[in-house]
Design an enzyme around this catalytic site. Structure first.
Site, PDB file in Angstrom:
ATOM      1  NE  ARG A   1     -23.757   8.668  -6.431  1.00 19.79           N
ATOM      2  CZ  ARG A   1     -23.072   9.671  -6.979  1.00 19.79           C
ATOM      3  NH1 ARG A   1     -21.883   9.446  -7.494  1.00 19.79           N
ATOM      4  NH2 ARG A   1     -23.566  10.896  -7.016  1.00 19.79           N
TER       5      ARG A   1
ATOM      6  NE  ARG B   1     -25.315  11.124 -10.362  1.00 21.70           N
ATOM      7  CZ  ARG B   1     -24.624  12.273 -10.459  1.00 21.70           C
ATOM      8  NH1 ARG B   1     -23.606  12.344 -11.297  1.00 21.70           N
ATOM      9  NH2 ARG B   1     -24.939  13.319  -9.724  1.00 21.70           N
TER      10      ARG B   1
ATOM     11  CE1 TYR C   1     -24.099   9.027   0.616  1.00 21.73           C
ATOM     12  CE2 TYR C   1     -24.009  11.171  -0.433  1.00 21.73           C
ATOM     13  CZ  TYR C   1     -24.282   9.824  -0.491  1.00 21.73           C
ATOM     14  OH  TYR C   1     -24.745   9.277  -1.654  1.00 21.73           O
TER      15      TYR C   1
ATOM     16  CE  LYS D   1     -28.611  11.914 -11.769  1.00 18.82           C
ATOM     17  NZ  LYS D   1     -29.503  11.982 -10.587  1.00 18.82           N
TER      18      LYS D   1
ATOM     19  CG  HIS E   1     -27.286   4.595  -5.507  1.00 24.88           C
ATOM     20  ND1 HIS E   1     -26.765   5.470  -6.452  1.00 24.88           N
ATOM     21  CD2 HIS E   1     -27.961   5.360  -4.619  1.00 24.88           C
ATOM     22  CE1 HIS E   1     -27.131   6.704  -6.142  1.00 24.88           C
ATOM     23  NE2 HIS E   1     -27.850   6.664  -5.041  1.00 24.88           N
TER      24      HIS E   1
ATOM     25  CG  HIS F   1     -24.279  15.169  -4.997  1.00 24.66           C
ATOM     26  ND1 HIS F   1     -23.999  14.743  -3.715  1.00 24.66           N
ATOM     27  CD2 HIS F   1     -24.765  14.076  -5.645  1.00 24.66           C
ATOM     28  CE1 HIS F   1     -24.294  13.463  -3.600  1.00 24.66           C
ATOM     29  NE2 HIS F   1     -24.761  13.049  -4.758  1.00 24.66           N
TER      30      HIS F   1
END
Length: 266
Positions: free
Chosen positions: A212, A118, A244, A142, A209, A235
Site C-alpha cells: 500500500r 487496506r 508519502y 473506515k 501494508h 485517508h
C-alpha cells in the site's frame, strides 16, 4: 541528573525537568525514551505533591517531546514485479485446488499493487463490488465512508480470470471456510511472506501494508496530485497522505530549478 546540577528533588522546577530532557537528547536518547522517562518523572512528582512533600508538581506543565513519524517502508517497482511474476508462475504450474489458491493469491496481489487498498478492504471485497463497474472498485472504508478506486487494465484482466474460476458460488470475492466467510488478512499476509521468500526477498520487509505504501509512493513520484492519492487511499485527513511526499523531494527540487523564474543562476 539532579545531583550533577546540585539540585535536590524538592527544589526541582519545571525548567530543571526541561533541562533533564534536553540532556537526554544530547546523550543520544530517542524521543520515545525521553517521553517514557518524563512519564515516570510526572508520576513521581504527582506522588510527592499528593503526599505533601512538595508544594506543587513541576512536571505537570512540561510538554512531552514530540515524536517524529517515521517514513513508511516500501518496495521498489522491481521487487513488486518479482512478486507478481512469481505469483503468475505459480498459477501456470499448479493444478486442481492448488491452482485456485494460486489464482487467488495472484489476484490479491495484483489488486493490492494496482489500488493500494487496506488489507481489510481487500480481503473483504464482495463480487458485486468488483463487477458493478469496469473501471472502478466501490470500496467501503473506515468510518463507513465509500470511495471509488480506479483499477488498471492489467489488474482487471487478472480479476476477470479469477472471477471465472470462482464460479459465482459466494458473495465474497475471496471466500474462506472460516467464521467470517472471507479470507483473513493474516492468512493473506502469511501467503505473501512465503511468496517473498520464493523470490529471494526479505520476508520481514514484505507485507500488504508495505505494498500500500509502495502504491502511494509510486503515484506521487510520477507526479500524481496529493488530493487524488488521498482519495484513492481513503485517508480522512490529508496530513496522513503527506507522509508519502518524501518520495517527491528530488522531483520537486528539479521542478523548482526548471520552472521557477528566479531559481537559475544568472
Amino acid at each position: 541528573f539532579l545531583q550533577g546540577q546540585g539540585v535536590t528533588l524538592e527544589a526541582a522546577t519545571s525548567d530543571t525537568i526541561r533541562d533533564y530532557l534536553a540532556s537526554l537528547e544530547t546523550h543520544g536518547f530517542s524521543r520515545a525514551t525521553a517521553a517514557r522517562r518524563l512519564s515516570a518523572v510526572r508520576q513521581f512528582h504527582r506522588f510527592m505533591h499528593g503526599e505533601g512533600t512538595m508544594a506543587a508538581n513541576p512536571a505537570a506543565i512540561v510538554e512531552s517531546p514530540k515524536s517524529i513519524r517515521g517514513l513508511p517502508q516500501t518496495l521498489s517497482a522491481q521487487e513488486i514485479g518479482m512478486l507478481l511474476a512469481q505469483a503468475g508462475a505459480r498459477v501456470e504450474l499448479a493444478e486442481g485446488k492448488a491452482r485456485f489458491k494460486a489464482e487467488r493469491l495472484r489476484c490479491l496481489l495484483e489488486l493490492l499493487a494496482a489500488t493500494g487498498l487496506r488489507v481489510s478492504e481487500l480481503v473483504g471485497l464482495t463480487a458485486r463490488a468488483v463487477t458493478a463497474d469496469d473501471a472502478f472498485l466501490t470500496i467501503k472504508g473506515k468510518g463507513g465512508r465509500e470511495r471509488l478506486v480506479p483499477i488498471s487494465d492489467r489488474a482487471r484482466g487478472v480479476l476477470a480470470g479469477y472471477i471465472k474460476s470462482l464460479g459465482g458460488q459466494s458473495k465474497w470475492l475471496f471466500p474462506s471456510h472460516g467464521a467470517g466467510g472471507c479470507l483473513t488478512r493474516q492468512h493473506f499476509a502469511l501467503e505473501l511472506k512465503h511468496l517473498a521468500v520464493a523470490c529471494g526477498l526479505n520476508a520481514g520487509k514484505v507485507s500488504p501494508h508495505v505494498l500500500r505504501h509502495a502504491f502511494a509512493s509510486f503515484l506521487l513520484e510520477k507526479g500524481a496530485d496529493l488530493r487524488a492519492v488521498q482519495q484513492m487511499l481513503g485517508h480522512a485527513d490529508i496530513s496522513t497522505t503527506q507522509i508519502y511526499t518524501h518520495v517527491q523531494a528530488s522531483r520537486l527540487q528539479a521542478v523548482v530549478e526548471d520552472h521557477h523564474p528566479l531559481a537559475k543562476k544568472r
